[in-house]
Design a protein around this motif. Structure first.
Motif, PDB file in Angstrom:
ATOM      1  N   TYR A   1       0.833  -1.194   0.000  1.00 39.51           N
ATOM      2  CA  TYR A   1       0.000   0.000   0.000  1.00 39.51           C
ATOM      3  C   TYR A   1       0.871   1.249   0.000  1.00 39.51           C
ATOM      4  N   ALA A   2       1.872   1.253   0.884  1.00 38.46           N
ATOM      5  CA  ALA A   2       2.732   2.427   1.006  1.00 38.46           C
ATOM      6  C   ALA A   2       3.411   2.717  -0.318  1.00 38.46           C
ATOM      7  N   GLU A   3       3.876   1.653  -0.973  1.00 36.74           N
ATOM      8  CA  GLU A   3       4.589   1.882  -2.218  1.00 36.74           C
ATOM      9  C   GLU A   3       3.670   2.472  -3.265  1.00 36.74           C
ATOM     10  N   SER A   4       2.450   1.925  -3.370  1.00 36.70           N
ATOM     11  CA  SER A   4       1.563   2.433  -4.417  1.00 36.70           C
ATOM     12  C   SER A   4       1.071   3.832  -4.126  1.00 36.70           C
ATOM     13  N   GLU A   5       1.093   4.220  -2.858  1.00 39.61           N
ATOM     14  CA  GLU A   5       0.595   5.555  -2.529  1.00 39.61           C
ATOM     15  C   GLU A   5       1.706   6.577  -2.398  1.00 39.61           C
ATOM     16  N   GLY A   6       2.942   6.156  -2.543  1.00 35.94           N
ATOM     17  CA  GLY A   6       4.026   7.121  -2.401  1.00 35.94           C
ATOM     18  C   GLY A   6       4.293   7.506  -0.961  1.00 35.94           C
ATOM     19  N   LEU A   7       4.041   6.565  -0.023  1.00 33.09           N
ATOM     20  CA  LEU A   7       4.326   6.843   1.387  1.00 33.09           C
ATOM     21  C   LEU A   7       5.680   6.245   1.740  1.00 33.09           C
ATOM     22  N   VAL A   8       6.380   6.924   2.638  1.00 34.98           N
ATOM     23  CA  VAL A   8       7.660   6.391   3.107  1.00 34.98           C
ATOM     24  C   VAL A   8       7.475   5.977   4.560  1.00 34.98           C
TER      25      VAL A   8
END
Lengths: 157, 503, 338
Positions: free
Chosen positions: C298-305
């Motif tokens: 999820y983080a990767e697809s949303e651009g979250l670090v």
């Protein structure tokens, strides 16, 4: 009476607008950073226009001859009638004021009691059933069926 | 995949027992929610999100679309019967619908609302099916200059609702505009006229003002007389409880115009159903053969806004499904639902997930039919509700108003706003100041102000930008023409009034 | 006889209704009947400052879904939307629930900024109980596809050449993207216009229409548009590249000072004076969820670090960020609470 009411209305509107205008001009910026309209511009224009209109209304009713006004709609301003309306509104306000303290169910029952027994002066068991059934019914529909959290007071409902 | 084959596949999926069941549930819920003031489709869908995410994406979204539609149908019921706008888009229906009810024509009004809603809703979905790409471009090209020109046009139309006294109508409108400025300024983040109260930081709650002005104001006027007797005449013959053939013929233009206008305004993000229904109402007043009946119980005055606010649903789905941009608050919730299902709304939704999008569209057709079938037979029943003695009805109205308002933000402050505006509505009725301009200006004001300020930022304070862009130029020309015809009409009116005195 | 009937009816019905509301209060919320036995809080609600469908709202619902899917919580927690006042409304609500264990909220830097831009806010994040920091969400800069601007430096150079002409669109004048723009203008001496729109959709159409040159926002705001080829992301305003936009240069690569810019992050806080074991419970559930694959995807697809901080570390982090943002607001003349 119609005339006085209109003059008073015009003056009141103009006064409220004037206060608003003053607040807008002192508290908020008229223009933004690069000369574009700031937060005060629109309120200022609106209150300015309201002042003009309010005063026109008051002045118009002040200086027009009575004959002209006779053709305009008469306002229906009977004291006892307005008294009843005021009483109903006050009962509503009382009910709402009690809601945080007593919770929805109790305060609405009290409010309806005020209205049905007090204002309408109805007697007999039918009004009583109604004044209990309505709040309970509404409570059931909203709080239980729709899961809307109604104000709960010290008694829990 | 072109529209026809997509739609065919969509119908095939939509007509499964599960999907039909959930469509019905959605429609039923939506109607109930629309009837009850305060609770709207956004809140309802939000409450049901946890349940819906357990269903298949297509099924869950079909149910939510059903709620969206159903609410539009249900909202007109309380508007007509009790002058309570059940939904913010049904405010305009109150104007003539309630008047018709007072004259014993509640049945025809309710029936016409259902029929107009059905026809317009279907038109809206047809538009959605076949015109989506074209209209999507329109939605993108509508920028601040275009919005502000549209708002100027709409505000001019508000004047037409002024009624007898132009001056008082203007004052009402300006008051509405001024009330709309209370809150937080978008551009600077500063608070205007809030006196530091947080509850006002978001501005006044629209529901509190509309229910207060219309419903409570009306109750207060009615209770002036002892309420032993009934307020409304309720006919008992079935024929008088449904719209007549003449009614339907009279409303042809209203329904047609409402459907088209509602659809196009609906596809403009941010414009909304209230704007659509109101513009359609006033346009109808302009083109009607009997404009003087508007505000006194004209069937066209019910048909036009009801048509507009239903075809708006079809229009509002276009930016959502083609661009991933929600056109209204309900659209925003649907967007959230799409995201939770793992379908990312955006320009590729149609191509990536046709198996979800087309069933939703197909079920909108079915939903319209279902709602017509559900609502029409209920019309005589609802109309008979007015037989209840007023001393039972009005406390009920007051209670529902309070609960409905409270349920929006769970805020007692909103309830006090409701009471304040209830009193104001009463006072306004007594002094002959029409409340409709205030309310409509309150809705249009923020859109107008933001749009104008955005335009001036874009153009460095140069108003020429309005003429440089084709859409806004057209709208402004229309507005000028409207203004001209209004002034000519009014000067005739004024001259007549002046002449009366000299007799 | 009539009187007695009325009286009896009254008493009977009142008794019934009091009984009904007595049982009703188990379902109605009054805050005093939930278990404070020290076990897992059983009636958790998560507050967010967006309306349904907004960025924080969707993130919160996704987070809850991931927590449930990874079995770190036993049921889907309901989300309570309190959009009034840009986080002040939400914080006031939490303040009312002081000492209780069931109310937590998902916060963003808006919660820090808004009280500082208002003259007399009687709530701030410092009153709340920090629970955990979750992730940072580097802002990205997006343009219309085919734009001549290929990096943030291009934009800044163009703005320096033609001050006051180019347009950045974004949200309210005190939102993160606005503050970032202002900070960049200050540090580079460039000048450009800022066009405020209420919602992301309008900002995107403004860029597509050509009314605006750039827009800043989170990766999730634009990923679909980029995928459809309508927009391009030209810079990540952070120090690391994002997998979802592999070709976009970072601000660090362009020698833009990232540390002085407002950082968008997401964290969880609780009502003031929340009992310690509740805090520990939430923190553990969150920490475990953030370690799962589901979250990583999820983080990767949303651009979250992902950047987990426990409650103590998060508390310190919040104080730090409050200082940095406060300083920025002062420099820009937007600070009103002092």
């Amino acid at each position: 009476m119609t005339r006085v009411v209109h003059i008073a209305l015009g003056v009141v509107v103009a006064l409220i607008a004037a206060v608003t205008l003053a607040q807008a001009l002192t508290g908020l910026a008229f223009l933004g950073a690069s000369g574009e309209p700031g937060p005060a511009l629109f309120p200022a224009i609106l209150s300015g226009a309201l002042i003009v209109l309010g005063l026109s209304l008051a002045l118009g009713y002040l200086i027009w001859p009575k004959a002209r006004l006779a053709n305009r709609e008469k306002l229906n301003l009977s004291r006892p009638e307005m008294g009843r309306a005021g009483g109903v509104w006050l009962s509503l306000a009382a009910g709402v004021a009690l809601m945080p303290a007593l919770g929805f169910l109790l305060s609405s029952i009290l409010m309806l009691a005020l209205l049905v027994l007090g204002m309408e002066r109805l007697r007999g068991y039918r009004p009583v059933v109604a004044l209990l059934a309505l709040p309970i019914g509404i409570y059931v529909v909203f709080a239980v069926l729709l899961d809307v959290r109604l104000p709960t007071g010290i008694f829990g409902a | 995949m072109d529209a026809f084959s997509g739609l065919a596949d969509g119908f095939a999926t939509a007509v499964t027992p599960t999907n039909l069941l959930w469509l019905m549930i959605g429609c039923l819920l939506g109607t109930l929610v629309g009837i009850l003031p305060g609770l709207g489709p956004p809140a309802t869908i939000a409450i049901l999100l946890p349940l819906a995410t357990n269903l298949e994406p297509a099924t869950g979204l079909i149910m939510m679309a059903g709620i969206y539609y159903g609410a539009k149908y249900g909202g007109s019921t309380t508007s007509i019967l009790l002058n309570i706008p059940g939904e913010s888009s049904s405010v305009v229906t109150c104007l003539d619908g309630y008047e018709m009810a007072k004259k014993g024509r509640a049945g025809p009004a309710l029936g016409m609302a259902a029929i107009a809603s059905f026809i317009a809703g279907t038109v809206g979905v047809i538009g959605l099916t076949f015109l989506a790409p074209v209209v999507a471009n329109l939605a993108v090209s509508f920028g601040p200059p275009e919005y502000s020109a549209l708002m100027v046009f709409a505000l001019l139309l508000v004047i037409m609702l002024a009624g007898e006294s132009l001056l008082k109508g203007f004052i009402s409108m300006l008051l509405g505009l001024l009330l709309a400025t209370i809150g937080t300024d978008l551009f600077t983040g500063e608070q205007r006229f809030t006196g530091g109260r947080i509850e006002l930081a978001g501005g006044f709650e629209f529901i509190a003002i509309s229910i207060g002005l219309f419903a409570i104001g009306e109750v207060l006027v009615n209770v002036e007389q002892r309420t032993g007797r009934q307020i409304f005449k309720v006919p008992s013959k079935l024929r008088e409880l449904l719209p007549t053939v003449k009614d339907l013929k009279d409303s042809r233009v209203a329904i047609a115009q409402g459907s088209v206008l509602g659809f196009f305004i609906g596809c403009l993000p941010g414009a909304g159903a209230t704007v659509a229904s109101f513009i359609s109402y006033t346009v109808q007043k302009r083109v009607s053969k009997h404009p003087e009946e508007f505000g006194k119980g004209s069937i066209e005055g019910v048909a036009a806004p009801e048509a507009a606010n239903n075809s708006e649903t079809g229009g509002a789905m276009i930016p959502l499904l083609t661009l991933g941009i929600p056109g209204s608050s309900t659209g925003a919730v649907l967007l959230g639902a799409l995201v939770l299902y793992g379908l990312n709304p955006g320009p590729l939704l149609f191509t990536d997930h046709p198996e979800v999008v087309w069933p939703i569209i197909a079920s909108m057709y079915l939903g319209n039919v279902a709602l017509l079938v559900m609502n029409l037979p209920m019309v005589p029943l609802f109309a008979k509700l007015l037989n209840v003695p007023y001393w039972v009805m009005y406390p009920g109205i007051l209670l529902i108003a309070v609960v409905g308002t409270y349920s929006v933000n769970f805020s007692m402050f909103d309830v006090w706003v409701l009471l304040a505006f209830g009193l104001l509505g009463y006072v306004m009725k007594k002094i002959g100041m029409p409340p409709a301009p205030l309310l409509l200006a309150f809705v249009l004001g923020p859109i107008a102000e933001n749009a104008v300020r955005q335009t001036l930022i874009l153009s460095d304070n140069n108003p020429v930008i309005y003429l440089q862009r084709p859409i806004s130029a057209t709208l402004l020309v229309l507005a000028v023409l409207l203004l001209a015809s209004l002034t000519l009409g009014q000067s005739r009116h004024l001259r007549r009034q002046v002449l009366e005195i000299d007799d | 006889m009539q009187r007695r009937l009325t009286l009896t009816t009254l008493i009977v019905v009142s008794a019934l209704s009091l009984a009904a509301c007595g049982s009703g209060s188990d379902t109605a919320e009054d805050g005093t009947t939930d278990g404070t036995t020290g076990g897992a809080p059983s009636r958790t609600e998560v507050v967010t400052h967006n309306a349904v469908g907004g960025g924080s709202d969707v993130f919160t619902r996704q987070l809850i879904k991931l927590m449930k899917e990874s079995d770190n919580i036993d049921r889907l927690w309901p989300v309570r939307n309190i959009p009034a006042g840009d986080a002040i409304g939400a914080m006031s609500f939490l303040k009312e629930k002081s000492g209780e264990e069931n109310y937590i909220a998902q916060m963003t830097p808006t919660w820090l900024v808004t009280p500082m831009t208002v003259q007399n806010s009687n709530v701030t994040v410092a009153d709340m109980t920090p629970i955990a920091g979750l992730a940072s969400e580097p802002q990205v800069v997006a343009v219309k596809a085919g734009s001549p601007l290929k990096s943030m430096n291009d934009f800044i150079a163009a703005a320096q050449a033609d001050p006051g002409k180019l347009v950045q669109t974004g949200g309210s004048g005190t939102a993160t993207d606005a503050l970032t723009g202002l900070a960049l203008q200050k540090s580079t001496g460039a000048k450009w216009k800022f066009l405020s729109f209420e919602d992301t959709g309008s900002r995107i159409t403004a860029v597509l229409r050509g009314d605006a040159d750039i827009v800043m926002g989170s990766a999730g705001d634009f990923s679909e548009q980029v995928r459809a080829g309508k927009m391009e992301v030209i810079t990540i305003l952070g120090s690391e590249k994002l997998a979802v936009f592999p070709d976009a240069p970072t601000a660090l690569e362009q020698d833009i000072d990232v540390e002085s810019l407002p950082l968008q992050f997401r964290g969880i806080i609780g009502a003031p004076d929340m009992p310690e074991d509740a805090v520990a419970y939430y923190q553990e559930a969150l920490e475990k969820t953030l370690a799962t694959d589901g979250w990583a995807e999820y983080a990767e697809s949303e651009g979250l670090v992902t950047d987990f901080r426990d409650n103590a570390a998060f508390g310190t982090y919040l104080e730090e960020r409050t200082e940095v943002l406060g300083g920025l607001l002062e420099d820009l003349g937007l600070r009103k609470d002092q």
